[in-house]
Design a protein around this motif. Structure first.
Motif, PDB file in Angstrom:
ATOM      1  N   UNK A 125     -42.296 -38.470  73.435  1.00  0.00           N
ATOM      2  CA  UNK A 125     -42.764 -39.623  74.198  1.00  0.00           C
ATOM      3  C   UNK A 125     -42.451 -39.396  75.684  1.00  0.00           C
ATOM      4  N   UNK A 126     -43.372 -39.800  76.541  1.00  0.00           N
ATOM      5  CA  UNK A 126     -43.140 -39.835  77.987  1.00  0.00           C
ATOM      6  C   UNK A 126     -43.246 -41.277  78.440  1.00  0.00           C
ATOM      7  N   UNK A 127     -42.213 -41.759  79.109  1.00  0.00           N
ATOM      8  CA  UNK A 127     -42.204 -43.118  79.618  1.00  0.00           C
ATOM      9  C   UNK A 127     -42.094 -43.075  81.136  1.00  0.00           C
ATOM     10  N   UNK A 128     -42.996 -43.784  81.785  1.00  0.00           N
ATOM     11  CA  UNK A 128     -43.092 -43.774  83.235  1.00  0.00           C
ATOM     12  C   UNK A 128     -42.806 -45.184  83.748  1.00  0.00           C
ATOM     13  N   UNK A 129     -41.789 -45.303  84.601  1.00  0.00           N
ATOM     14  CA  UNK A 129     -41.426 -46.593  85.194  1.00  0.00           C
ATOM     15  C   UNK A 129     -41.835 -46.558  86.662  1.00  0.00           C
ATOM     16  N   UNK A 130     -42.596 -47.547  87.079  1.00  0.00           N
ATOM     17  CA  UNK A 130     -43.059 -47.604  88.466  1.00  0.00           C
ATOM     18  C   UNK A 130     -43.116 -49.016  88.969  1.00  0.00           C
ATOM     19  N   UNK A 131     -43.621 -49.179  90.179  1.00  0.00           N
ATOM     20  CA  UNK A 131     -43.716 -50.513  90.770  1.00  0.00           C
ATOM     21  C   UNK A 131     -44.628 -51.423  89.953  1.00  0.00           C
ATOM     22  N   UNK A 132     -45.591 -50.812  89.248  1.00  0.00           N
ATOM     23  CA  UNK A 132     -46.519 -51.610  88.452  1.00  0.00           C
ATOM     24  C   UNK A 132     -46.022 -51.927  87.056  1.00  0.00           C
ATOM     25  N   UNK A 133     -44.794 -51.536  86.743  1.00  0.00           N
ATOM     26  CA  UNK A 133     -44.256 -51.790  85.416  1.00  0.00           C
ATOM     27  C   UNK A 133     -43.966 -50.504  84.666  1.00  0.00           C
ATOM     28  N   UNK A 134     -44.148 -50.534  83.366  1.00  0.00           N
ATOM     29  CA  UNK A 134     -43.784 -49.423  82.496  1.00  0.00           C
ATOM     30  C   UNK A 134     -44.971 -49.023  81.641  1.00  0.00           C
ATOM     31  N   UNK A 135     -45.143 -47.713  81.473  1.00  0.00           N
ATOM     32  CA  UNK A 135     -46.205 -47.199  80.596  1.00  0.00           C
ATOM     33  C   UNK A 135     -45.629 -46.071  79.767  1.00  0.00           C
ATOM     34  N   UNK A 136     -46.147 -45.907  78.561  1.00  0.00           N
ATOM     35  CA  UNK A 136     -45.618 -44.874  77.680  1.00  0.00           C
ATOM     36  C   UNK A 136     -46.745 -44.125  76.995  1.00  0.00           C
ATOM     37  N   UNK A 137     -46.521 -42.849  76.780  1.00  0.00           N
ATOM     38  CA  UNK A 137     -47.505 -41.937  76.190  1.00  0.00           C
ATOM     39  C   UNK A 137     -46.795 -41.142  75.104  1.00  0.00           C
ATOM     40  N   UNK A 138     -47.434 -40.982  73.942  1.00  0.00           N
ATOM     41  CA  UNK A 138     -46.782 -40.253  72.852  1.00  0.00           C
ATOM     42  C   UNK A 138     -47.684 -39.127  72.342  1.00  0.00           C
ATOM     43  N   UNK A 139     -47.122 -38.312  71.474  1.00  0.00           N
ATOM     44  CA  UNK A 139     -47.895 -37.210  70.914  1.00  0.00           C
ATOM     45  C   UNK A 139     -49.074 -37.717  70.082  1.00  0.00           C
ATOM     46  N   UNK A 140     -49.030 -38.971  69.677  1.00  0.00           N
ATOM     47  CA  UNK A 140     -50.161 -39.554  68.945  1.00  0.00           C
ATOM     48  C   UNK A 140     -51.386 -39.711  69.848  1.00  0.00           C
ATOM     49  N   UNK A 141     -51.154 -39.710  71.173  1.00  0.00           N
ATOM     50  CA  UNK A 141     -52.257 -39.799  72.140  1.00  0.00           C
ATOM     51  C   UNK A 141     -52.786 -38.432  72.541  1.00  0.00           C
ATOM     52  N   UNK A 142     -52.192 -37.375  71.998  1.00  0.00           N
ATOM     53  CA  UNK A 142     -52.488 -36.014  72.445  1.00  0.00           C
ATOM     54  C   UNK A 142     -53.406 -35.289  71.460  1.00  0.00           C
ATOM     55  N   UNK A 143     -54.627 -34.942  71.877  1.00  0.00           N
ATOM     56  CA  UNK A 143     -55.524 -34.217  70.970  1.00  0.00           C
ATOM     57  C   UNK A 143     -55.181 -32.739  70.849  1.00  0.00           C
ATOM     58  N   UNK A 144     -54.319 -32.253  71.760  1.00  0.00           N
ATOM     59  CA  UNK A 144     -53.927 -30.849  71.720  1.00  0.00           C
ATOM     60  C   UNK A 144     -54.796 -29.982  72.612  1.00  0.00           C
ATOM     61  N   UNK A 145     -54.250 -28.823  72.978  1.00  0.00           N
ATOM     62  CA  UNK A 145     -54.934 -27.917  73.904  1.00  0.00           C
ATOM     63  C   UNK A 145     -56.266 -27.438  73.352  1.00  0.00           C
ATOM     64  N   UNK A 146     -56.362 -27.265  72.046  1.00  0.00           N
ATOM     65  CA  UNK A 146     -57.593 -26.751  71.455  1.00  0.00           C
ATOM     66  C   UNK A 146     -58.770 -27.694  71.678  1.00  0.00           C
ATOM     67  N   UNK A 147     -58.504 -28.986  71.804  1.00  0.00           N
ATOM     68  CA  UNK A 147     -59.565 -29.966  71.989  1.00  0.00           C
ATOM     69  C   UNK A 147     -59.835 -30.276  73.464  1.00  0.00           C
ATOM     70  N   UNK A 148     -58.953 -29.822  74.353  1.00  0.00           N
ATOM     71  CA  UNK A 148     -59.119 -30.091  75.780  1.00  0.00           C
ATOM     72  C   UNK A 148     -59.628 -28.858  76.496  1.00  0.00           C
ATOM     73  N   UNK A 149     -58.867 -27.776  76.415  1.00  0.00           N
ATOM     74  CA  UNK A 149     -59.314 -26.500  76.953  1.00  0.00           C
ATOM     75  C   UNK A 149     -59.211 -26.366  78.464  1.00  0.00           C
ATOM     76  N   UNK A 150     -59.494 -25.149  78.920  1.00  0.00           N
ATOM     77  CA  UNK A 150     -59.491 -24.817  80.346  1.00  0.00           C
ATOM     78  C   UNK A 150     -60.920 -24.912  80.868  1.00  0.00           C
ATOM     79  N   UNK A 151     -61.091 -25.458  82.069  1.00  0.00           N
ATOM     80  CA  UNK A 151     -62.427 -25.601  82.633  1.00  0.00           C
ATOM     81  C   UNK A 151     -62.370 -25.358  84.138  1.00  0.00           C
ATOM     82  N   UNK A 152     -63.536 -25.258  84.742  1.00  0.00           N
ATOM     83  CA  UNK A 152     -63.618 -25.088  86.190  1.00  0.00           C
ATOM     84  C   UNK A 152     -63.123 -26.355  86.889  1.00  0.00           C
ATOM     85  N   UNK A 153     -62.600 -26.180  88.095  1.00  0.00           N
ATOM     86  CA  UNK A 153     -62.117 -27.318  88.860  1.00  0.00           C
ATOM     87  C   UNK A 153     -63.299 -28.209  89.236  1.00  0.00           C
ATOM     88  N   UNK A 154     -63.148 -29.496  88.910  1.00  0.00           N
ATOM     89  CA  UNK A 154     -64.202 -30.457  89.211  1.00  0.00           C
ATOM     90  C   UNK A 154     -63.921 -31.202  90.496  1.00  0.00           C
TER      91      UNK A 154
END
Length: 391
Positions: A243-272
């Motif tokens: 889990x990654x939890x980010x605390x900022x002026x706007x409050x708190x947000x959290x991201x977990x491995x359940x939100x991660x499709x993995x590198x195979x589904x994202x991949x490397x691409x040209x800079x947009x």
């Protein structure tokens, strides 16, 4: 800090000396003048105790905010103390899991103890150091919070009467900060035993993923862009693997491995048209590809924690930049390009390249009136430079 001097500091006379020391320092008097004035009414060891608290309270403001002026510290206790925002987040998680009682094994000066007590949890703090125990008890009293503290060996405490056991092993030895879990106090073997029950253990953010026991959640926490710590949650308190939890002026947000499709589904691409710099907690948690998926993009390189997309997105888990143009990567040509654009003030973001921004900025010797931000990184294995503007 001397224990007797600290106990005296809590008396009426000690509080009067502390108030006088605080006022003199705030008034801008130099150190010698302050000491001379205070020694007219108190012994040198008591003056030293008062001035130590004044200095540490001022230093603690960055971690604890305005309440630092009410609390007591030791130098090492302040260094290890959890930031107030992070401690409140942890206490919030504990209350969300219906924690009623907590034992803090190695409570230090009581940073996490205070947050848990404020959240309504019945707390007991344990520490081997009598001074830290006295300071933790004074801090509970200073904020009018319930709780008990005691001098004891955390490794010998029966934690079974408590809903949750919390530990923050000291990560310093006589030679300074230690990166070896076996050199922690208590050591990693104790942590492993503790994680067999409902527990939370604060650890260094650089903890290797493969060191985290099976079934234990590792949470990396950043506060306003700075990674401050990792915490291991076990038993019924664990709800994911990473889990990654980010605390900022706007409050708190959290991201977990359940939100991660993995590198195979994202991949490397040209800079947009846009680059995204994931928060340090996201990187430590290995969730960069989750950010890439969230912004509809991909990685610039399979080994670099930069994300690119054709779309502009707002996310608490990364800072975004609009890509204005690609610049030459070689230093001589880069200097010429920046001078041509009239750049004098330059912010350098870099990742995955052997560049020291301060040294490069000095060598570029820019003198223009314009401000600019560049990103130096690797794209598909090659060095690349981009002129960008923050979103």
């Amino acid at each position: 800090m001397d224990l007797d001097a600290f106990h005296w500091l809590l008396t009426d006379d000690g509080q009067a000396l502390l108030a006088t020391a605080t006022a003199l320092v705030a008034g801008g008097d130099d150190e010698l003048a302050v000491q001379t004035a205070l020694r007219r009414t108190a012994t040198p060891d008591r003056v030293a105790a008062a001035l130590t608290q004044v200095t540490l309270r001022r230093r603690a403001e960055a971690k604890l905010g305005e309440r630092a002026a009410l609390l007591y510290f030791t130098p090492d206790g302040l260094e290890q103390a959890t930031r107030a925002a992070v401690a409140r987040h942890r206490a919030g998680r504990l209350t969300a899991f219906a924690t009623r009682t907590l034992v803090d094994l190695g409570c230090g000066i009581g940073g996490d103890l205070l947050a848990a007590a404020e959240a309504g949890i019945t707390c007991v703090g344990i520490d081997l150091d009598p001074v830290r125990v006295a300071v933790a008890g004074a801090n509970l009293a200073a904020l009018g919070l319930p709780g008990a503290v005691s001098v004891a060996d955390a490794t010998r405490i029966d934690t079974s009467p408590f809903d949750v056991a919390f530990a923050d092993p000291a990560r310093r030895s006589g030679a300074g900060r230690t990166w070896s879990p076996d050199a922690w106090t208590p050591p990693w073997t104790f942590v492993e035993r503790l994680l067999a029950r409902d527990a939370c253990v604060k650890v260094a953010p650089g903890i290797p993923h493969d060191l985290v026991p099976e079934g234990v959640e590792a949470e990396w926490v950043s506060d306003r862009g700075e990674v401050k710590e990792a915490a291991l949650w076990s038993g019924s308190l664990a709800s994911t693997r990473r889990r990654a939890t980010v605390i900022g002026d706007g409050g708190l947000a959290t991201l977990t491995e359940d939100d991660d499709p993995g590198a195979a589904h994202v991949g490397v691409r040209d800079v947009g048209g846009y680059l995204y710099e994931p928060d340090g907690a996201v990187i430590r948690a290995g969730l960069v590809t989750a950010v890439a998926a969230a912004v509809g993009g991909g990685l610039v390189d399979e080994h670099i924690a930069y994300v690119t997309s054709d779309d502009s997105s707002r996310t608490p888990f990364a800072r975004g930049y609009r890509v204005l143009e690609e610049l030459p990567y070689r230093e001589k040509q880069l200097r010429a390009a920046l001078r041509e654009r009239g750049v004098g003030t330059l912010t350098i973001k870099k990742r995955g390249v052997d560049v020291v921004p301060e040294q490069l900025r000095k060598r570029l010797a820019l003198t223009g009136a314009a401000e600019a931000t560049i990103v130096l990184t690797r794209v598909a294995g090659r060095g690349a430079a981009y002129l960008v503007e923050p979103l």
